[in-house]
Design a protein around this motif. Structure first.
Motif, PDB file in Angstrom:
ATOM      1  N   ASP A 188      35.494  43.521  36.932  1.00  0.00           N
ATOM      2  CA  ASP A 188      34.558  44.266  37.770  1.00  0.00           C
ATOM      3  C   ASP A 188      33.501  44.954  36.931  1.00  0.00           C
ATOM      4  OD1 ASP A 188      35.770  43.668  40.201  1.00  0.00           O
ATOM      5  OD2 ASP A 188      37.278  45.237  39.910  1.00  0.00           O
TER       6      ASP A 188
ATOM      7  N   ASN B  65      32.120  42.599  44.959  1.00  0.00           N
ATOM      8  CA  ASN B  65      32.622  41.366  45.581  1.00  0.00           C
ATOM      9  C   ASN B  65      31.664  40.820  46.641  1.00  0.00           C
ATOM     10  OD1 ASN B  65      34.872  41.597  43.970  1.00  0.00           O
ATOM     11  ND2 ASN B  65      36.163  42.465  45.578  1.00  0.00           N
TER      12      ASN B  65
ATOM     13  N   HIS C   5      34.167  29.622  37.344  1.00  0.00           N
ATOM     14  CA  HIS C   5      34.678  30.576  38.333  1.00  0.00           C
ATOM     15  C   HIS C   5      36.007  30.103  38.946  1.00  0.00           C
ATOM     16  CE1 HIS C   5      32.311  27.795  40.590  1.00  0.00           C
ATOM     17  NE2 HIS C   5      32.131  28.507  41.669  1.00  0.00           N
TER      18      HIS C   5
ATOM     19  N   PHE D 100      35.704  37.484  36.493  1.00  0.00           N
ATOM     20  CA  PHE D 100      36.935  38.107  36.998  1.00  0.00           C
ATOM     21  C   PHE D 100      37.025  39.619  36.772  1.00  0.00           C
ATOM     22  CE2 PHE D 100      38.021  33.613  36.802  1.00  0.00           C
ATOM     23  CZ  PHE D 100      38.640  33.434  38.021  1.00  0.00           C
TER      24      PHE D 100
ATOM     25  N   SER E 289      39.687  41.648  47.010  1.00  0.00           N
ATOM     26  CA  SER E 289      39.999  41.389  45.600  1.00  0.00           C
ATOM     27  C   SER E 289      39.138  40.230  45.103  1.00  0.00           C
ATOM     28  CB  SER E 289      41.475  41.007  45.470  1.00  0.00           C
ATOM     29  OG  SER E 289      41.681  39.767  46.141  1.00  0.00           O
ATOM     30  N   LYS E 290      39.137  40.028  43.788  1.00  0.00           N
ATOM     31  CA  LYS E 290      38.389  38.905  43.207  1.00  0.00           C
ATOM     32  C   LYS E 290      38.957  37.567  43.699  1.00  0.00           C
ATOM     33  CE  LYS E 290      35.213  40.702  40.545  1.00  0.00           C
ATOM     34  NZ  LYS E 290      33.900  40.823  41.180  1.00  0.00           N
TER      35      LYS E 290
END
Lengths: 302, 454
Positions: A115, A210, B368, A113, A135-136
């Motif tokens: 960067d 990403n 994840h 999560f 975005s994530k």
């Protein structure tokens, strides 16, 4: 305050109180209260300069109280990375097992999560672009967005990157930014040097935020390279969050399938060490260039 | 069939039953990804309102995937008891929800109407149910099955001991197995996911576990969760297989991607009956999960929950010993958060049970996803209260081969003690004989794998 002083203080307080009690000036409750205040140690002031810290006991340590055969448990622990021989508090894990588990999960989650840091990218002196996932959250929930470049990224790459090179290297965060920061500083120089000393023309490596594996096809379509290689963070396990994979493909097009990619995975200090991986990947790329094929098609030619 | 609803001052019109079914779902990322989720909270309620007014006959007449095109649809319709269906076809979905929850309705009543319900009807009613509704409904339903031992007896809770190893090391696997047994885990099955899907590895693991079971007289069943065709080859070569495993899904196309079909499963079941090592009659072990069809791009525009129900419709013809749901394993593109996975687990437990399946749940998560250990423990307790027949048991909750988190040996023992549930009877006797369990509680010597190293 030294120990002797502390003792002396207690003695003084006690004799004063005894005097007060004899004169009827102190209740039992008041006496208890004052005594416990006197027994208290000096307030502990945290020493912020101290090097001491709290850490986990070694993982191989056997945590079972009074085992039937302690050596057997220790031997078992050597046979598997699974969390065994960890003991219990009632039916629940011991505090250190619980905290170690939480720590491992936290490291894994941070790898996914968080960067790759700006500071790292500056230090590596790399151009940074982004996939179509803004975005994530979007990256994780909409896989197709991570498979192509944002419009801005496509434009920057078209303007700034050298075209028609033999090899284009991409650094892609994928599912672990930790894998990038842990491995790229050793892996990338080794790979660049290997390729250059073999006389292979390499474009300047750049970073894609990403991004997923397939984003390499989009890049290849812009820079028109022979081989595109992505160094991409793998999905972290609780064992390590630093594992990296290298995906390579020869001239991808719209008919490309997964089996056309050559993959080397498990690159991290506990697997294939990053510097070693640089040399290994150089050899694989040379094979791909000479065979003009990657993935299953490359294997069939071997 | 009315497909329009008014929620206060807003009117929502839907084009098909399929659209109503998907939009009536609670939020999940997989339905969003496919683009079939409700666009607003009000639209979601409108879809539920439309659904509540539809009759079971409306649903029967509008299969989400046509009978002619899909083997799963055919299994569901061909397996239906038409007499029971005729008796209840005029019920609305809203009435069915109240019938399920009514005090007068017993688990036996529900298993009776189950035979007249298609998978889509079961999915439909679950879409109208809240968390506690699902727990109340699930709790009534008790499905027993028998392989070597009996699973699902009221008051019991069983576990699959899952001693996976990242390189299929037999010794490493045994170490985790001993630890699991020492916590009372392993009465549902001792089930190993192999890394190498080949006959040699599968046979070696099957032999090792079977010999261990014989040596220590452990009343349970063995299984190695390779592809069904690999297990069939192992059986043909003489390997001892109590349970035949396979992952299955809710569309023909997804099952194709899994390399499985009704014909293959028929053959596997027949082979297990003829050459398997177990008593039976229940010899199959299935795994399922919401979102597998999405990740395989084989969803055909149908929502994940309805496809999961269809998977159960496909499974029930094989009278499995156990059906395990692993919705949390698929990934964040289908189930994103702890909240989504807990909801999916409860839906799946209820839908599976209403299909008459012996259900267990793996309230698991991957690294994840936006989920953590607290979410998993909440999901586990809710599913245990809802009467899940079994859960998994993984050393320390960390599967070092599949890289995901699932219920730990500690969670297994805790769940039993919190809810006053017992191991399967034969296994409890064995645990007592081994000095691991006493009056339903772990003894001082429990949790020590070296008790097997005399």
């Amino acid at each position: 305050m030294g120990v002797e002083n502390n003792e002396l203080e207690k003695v003084i307080i006690q004799s004063v109180m005894e005097e007060l009690a004899r004169k009827g000036l102190l209740s039992q409750k008041g006496k208890d209260h004052m005594m416990s205040a006197a027994m208290m140690d000096t307030p502990i002031v945290p020493n912020l300069q101290s090097e001491e810290m709290v850490t986990f006991p070694p993982q191989e340590e056997m945590q079972i109280a009074n085992p039937f055969n302690a050596d057997a448990v220790r031997a078992m622990k050597k046979l598997t990375p699974a969390r065994i021989g960890i003991g219990r508090a009632g039916t629940r894990p011991k505090t250190m097992s619980l905290l170690r588990f939480l720590a491992d999960h936290a490291v894994a989650q941070d790898a996914v999560f968080l960067d790759v840091s700006e500071e790292f990218l500056q230090r590596m002196n790399m151009m940074s672009v982004q996939s179509a996932a803004a975005s994530k959250d979007e990256f994780l929930q909409r896989p197709e967005l991570g498979r192509r470049l944002s419009e801005e990224a496509a434009k920057s790459i078209a303007e700034k990157c050298e075209k028609n090179v033999q090899v284009q290297i991409l650094i892609v965060d994928g599912l672990s930014s930790s894998a990038i920061e842990a491995n790229i500083p050793d892996l990338l120089p080794a790979l660049m040097q290997g390729l250059k000393s073999s006389g292979i023309k390499v474009g300047a490596p750049f970073f894609i935020k990403n991004g997923r594996v397939w984003v390499q096809d989009h890049v290849a379509s812009i820079v028109n390279c022979d081989v595109v290689i992505s160094l991409i963070g793998e999905r972290p396990g609780l064992g390590t969050a630093e594992s990296l994979s290298a995906y390579m493909i020869y001239r991808p097009d719209e008919n490309t399938v997964e089996a056309d990619r050559t993959v080397i995975s498990n690159i991290h200090k506990g697997g294939i060490p990053p510097a070693e991986a640089g040399a290994h990947l150089t050899d694989v790329i040379k094979q791909i260039l000479s065979a003009k094929a990657s993935g299953v098609k490359l294997n069939q030619q071997k | 069939m009315i497909l329009k609803a008014k929620v206060y001052n807003k009117i929502f019109a839907f084009q098909s039953l399929k659209e109503v079914m998907s939009k009536a779902n609670e939020e999940k990322s997989g339905d969003e990804l496919v683009g079939i989720a409700a666009k607003s909270a009000s639209e979601r309620v409108a879809a539920k309102l439309v659904l509540s007014n539809l009759t079971l006959e409306d649903i029967y007449n509008n299969p989400v995937i046509p009978y002619e095109e899909d083997e799963v649809t055919r299994a569901i319709y061909d397996g239906l008891n038409l007499r029971i269906y005729q008796e209840i076809k005029s019920w609305t979905v809203g009435y069915l929800r109240e019938y399920i929850l009514d005090h007068k309705t017993t688990g036996e009543n529900l298993l009776h109407i189950s035979r007249g319900l298609t998978s889509e009807m079961i999915a439909a009613v679950a879409k109208l149910m809240s968390t506690m509704d699902l727990v109340c409904g699930s709790k009534k339903l008790r499905v027993q099955s028998h392989c070597n031992t009996t699973l699902g007896i009221p008051g019991t809770l069983a576990f699959r001991c899952q001693p996976n190893h990242p390189t299929d090391s037999v010794e490493g696997m045994l170490a985790s197995l001993k630890e699991g047994l020492a916590y009372g885990s392993g009465d549902a099955v001792i089930g190993i996911n192999p890394v190498e899907d080949n006959v040699e590895t599968v046979s070696r693991l099957l032999d090792t576990v079977k010999n261990f079971m014989i040596k220590w007289e452990i009343p349970t069943q063995n299984c190695v969760l390779a592809h069904v065709t690999t297990q069939m080859k192992a059986i043909e070569k003489g390997a001892p297989v109590d349970l035949v495993f396979q992952s299955i899904a809710g569309t023909h196309k997804a099952n194709d991607a899994f390399g499985v079909s009704a014909a293959i499963l028929d053959e596997a079941f027949a082979l297990a009956q003829r050459k398997g090592s177990a008593t039976g009659p229940n010899l199959m072990y299935f795994e399922t999960g919401q979102g597998s069809e999405v990740s395989l791009d084989a969803h055909l525009g149908v929502d994940m929950m309805t496809l999961e129900a269809r998977t159960y419709g496909f499974a029930r013809g094989y009278r499995p010993f156990m059906t395990n749901n692993v919705s949390g394993f698929i990934g964040p593109e289908t189930i994103y958060s702890g909240r989504e996975v807990i909801r999916a687990d409860l839906e799946d437990l209820f839908m599976g049970k209403l299909h008459g399946l012996p259900m267990g749940i793996a309230p698991c998560y991957t690294n994840h996803m936006k989920a953590d250990q607290n979410d998993q423990e909440m999901g586990t307790l809710l599913c245990a209260m809802a009467g899940s027949n079994f859960f998994m048991g993984v050393p320390g909750g960390d599967d070092v081969m599949l890289s995901y988190q699932d219920t730990s040996y500690h969670d297994d023992a805790s769940t039993r003690e919190i809810l006053g549930l017992r191991p399967l009877p034969e296994f409890e006797q064995w645990l007592e004989k081994m000095g691991i369990l006493e009056n339903g509680k772990l003894t001082e010597r429990a949790g020590d794998p070296s008790i097997f190293d005399k």
